[in-house]
Design a protein around this motif. Sequence first.
Motif, PDB file in Angstrom:
ATOM      1  N   GLU A 243      -8.044  -3.642  -7.790  1.00 30.57           N
ATOM      2  CA  GLU A 243      -7.784  -3.017  -6.490  1.00 30.57           C
ATOM      3  C   GLU A 243      -8.975  -2.260  -5.932  1.00 30.57           C
ATOM      4  N   MET A 244      -9.671  -1.518  -6.783  1.00 31.75           N
ATOM      5  CA  MET A 244     -10.642  -0.548  -6.293  1.00 31.75           C
ATOM      6  C   MET A 244     -11.991  -1.149  -5.938  1.00 31.75           C
ATOM      7  N   THR A 245     -12.345  -2.274  -6.536  1.00 36.19           N
ATOM      8  CA  THR A 245     -13.634  -2.910  -6.225  1.00 36.19           C
ATOM      9  C   THR A 245     -13.475  -4.305  -5.635  1.00 36.19           C
ATOM     10  N   GLY A 246     -12.255  -4.838  -5.610  1.00 38.80           N
ATOM     11  CA  GLY A 246     -12.063  -6.179  -5.064  1.00 38.80           C
ATOM     12  C   GLY A 246     -12.727  -7.251  -5.905  1.00 38.80           C
ATOM     13  N   THR A 247     -12.634  -7.120  -7.223  1.00 35.75           N
ATOM     14  CA  THR A 247     -13.238  -8.084  -8.140  1.00 35.75           C
ATOM     15  C   THR A 247     -12.173  -8.990  -8.737  1.00 35.75           C
ATOM     16  N   ILE A 248     -12.451 -10.289  -8.781  1.00 37.08           N
ATOM     17  CA  ILE A 248     -11.587 -11.240  -9.468  1.00 37.08           C
ATOM     18  C   ILE A 248     -12.188 -11.542 -10.832  1.00 37.08           C
ATOM     19  N   TYR A 249     -11.399 -11.361 -11.885  1.00 35.38           N
ATOM     20  CA  TYR A 249     -11.789 -11.745 -13.238  1.00 35.38           C
ATOM     21  C   TYR A 249     -11.101 -13.073 -13.566  1.00 35.38           C
ATOM     22  N   LYS A 274     -13.856   0.791   3.292  1.00 35.63           N
ATOM     23  CA  LYS A 274     -12.841   1.006   2.278  1.00 35.63           C
ATOM     24  C   LYS A 274     -12.321  -0.320   1.737  1.00 35.63           C
ATOM     25  N   VAL A 275     -12.257  -0.428   0.405  1.00 37.45           N
ATOM     26  CA  VAL A 275     -11.726  -1.615  -0.265  1.00 37.45           C
ATOM     27  C   VAL A 275     -10.320  -1.305  -0.775  1.00 37.45           C
ATOM     28  N   GLY A 276      -9.408  -2.250  -0.578  1.00 44.61           N
ATOM     29  CA  GLY A 276      -8.043  -2.079  -1.076  1.00 44.61           C
ATOM     30  C   GLY A 276      -7.442  -3.418  -1.456  1.00 44.61           C
ATOM     31  N   ALA A 291      -6.668 -14.362  -2.294  1.00 46.23           N
ATOM     32  CA  ALA A 291      -6.588 -12.934  -2.619  1.00 46.23           C
ATOM     33  C   ALA A 291      -6.603 -12.128  -1.327  1.00 46.23           C
ATOM     34  N   SER A 292      -5.807 -11.054  -1.289  1.00 44.58           N
ATOM     35  CA  SER A 292      -5.758 -10.223  -0.082  1.00 44.58           C
ATOM     36  C   SER A 292      -6.535  -8.935  -0.294  1.00 44.58           C
ATOM     37  N   ASN A 293      -7.106  -8.451   0.810  1.00 46.33           N
ATOM     38  CA  ASN A 293      -7.871  -7.208   0.811  1.00 46.33           C
ATOM     39  C   ASN A 293      -7.408  -6.363   1.985  1.00 46.33           C
ATOM     40  N   ARG A 294      -6.944  -5.160   1.693  1.00 43.30           N
ATOM     41  CA  ARG A 294      -6.470  -4.247   2.730  1.00 43.30           C
ATOM     42  C   ARG A 294      -7.659  -3.417   3.216  1.00 43.30           C
TER      43      ARG A 294
END
Length: 380
Positions: A243-249, A274-276, A291-294
């Motif tokens: 959530e906090m960095t918008g990284t996909i593992y 802001k990343v969410g 993937a969604s990013n708020r």
Amino acid sequence: MKKALIAATLLLSANAFAQKKDMTPKMYDLLIGTYTSGESQGIYVYRFYTETGKTAYLNVAEGVDNPSYLAIGKNNKFVYSVNEVGDDRKGSVSAFSFEPYSGKIALINKQPTTGAGPCYIAVDKANKHAFVANYAGGSLSVLPIGKAGSLGAVTQTVQDQGSSVNNDRQAGPHVHTAMLSPDEKYLLYTDLGTDKINIMKHKSGQDQPLTPAEPAALEVKPGDGPRHLDFTPDKKFMYLLTEMTGTIYAYSYDGPKSKQLETVSIVPEGFKGKVGAADIHVSPDGKFLYASNRGDVNEIVVFSIAPETGKLTFVERKSTLGKTPRNFVIDPSGNFLLVANQDSNNIYVFRINKQTGKLNVTPHILTVPNPVCLKFTPAE
């Protein structure tokens, strides 16, 4: 004679295939979980048509306190929701009877989770247990399910401990998901506060069905904040969104022995806002990941998935046409992606190009107050 027999066999096979193909549902019930702090009345039910993307209102379950995440029970006859409340009160979960096609939904009972802020619920295929992630309380709760769909009192609680590098968001544990693996041998639950995917062995039917796996967790970079997970249909690969960095593992999935393959960012290069990051799903054919990013971007980011390696290649970014895409869902036919824009009170329907994975806007829009969870169940 032999040729005639072969022809007859081929004809029967073709007819059987056609009948099987015709049995694929073309209508689904769309259940929508919401926050009821505003104008929402509770859980909304709509009909969804997979050939056109059109919807039709069916019903609403009123008087439900913040049903922000939903799970569908066995044979589509039951629905379970969290009742998400904050730090000052203990959370609870509710069970409902559900009638597919008519969309009738009625409360069966309600149980406390013994943890604050429940935000995610999952149910096993046998409908024996519900698994609840208590975000504010930093714990995982297990509740038994009766034959008539009712929820029993909590029989097992797993309380996380620890913290991470972000003092504002990670001073303590924050459990975000509680997802069973595709084979249900494990339950995986993410903890934003401790930067871990925790892994528990799962044995259905027992009062306390969870025991720690070995190893008991997969760790991510401190400060990333694990949120949601999804798997490819062939069960070979697992993807985590932080959530906090918008990284996909990306992982080669093997339960507690899963191996990290790569990390990919969904954040635009040079972005300073802001990343969410919120939700992540693989398409039903396993070809694409969304993937969604708020935060300050409000978009869906699309990647293609390499079938042999599971690695990701960027495809496009697409505006969700609203604010705060908390949750989205891909319909089982793979034709459409629906985005719940929590803070603009709407749900947009996008058509998926199955060859490229790209999203195209359709004229179909639902106006629903504070939508935060979307679930499909067959209507026929």
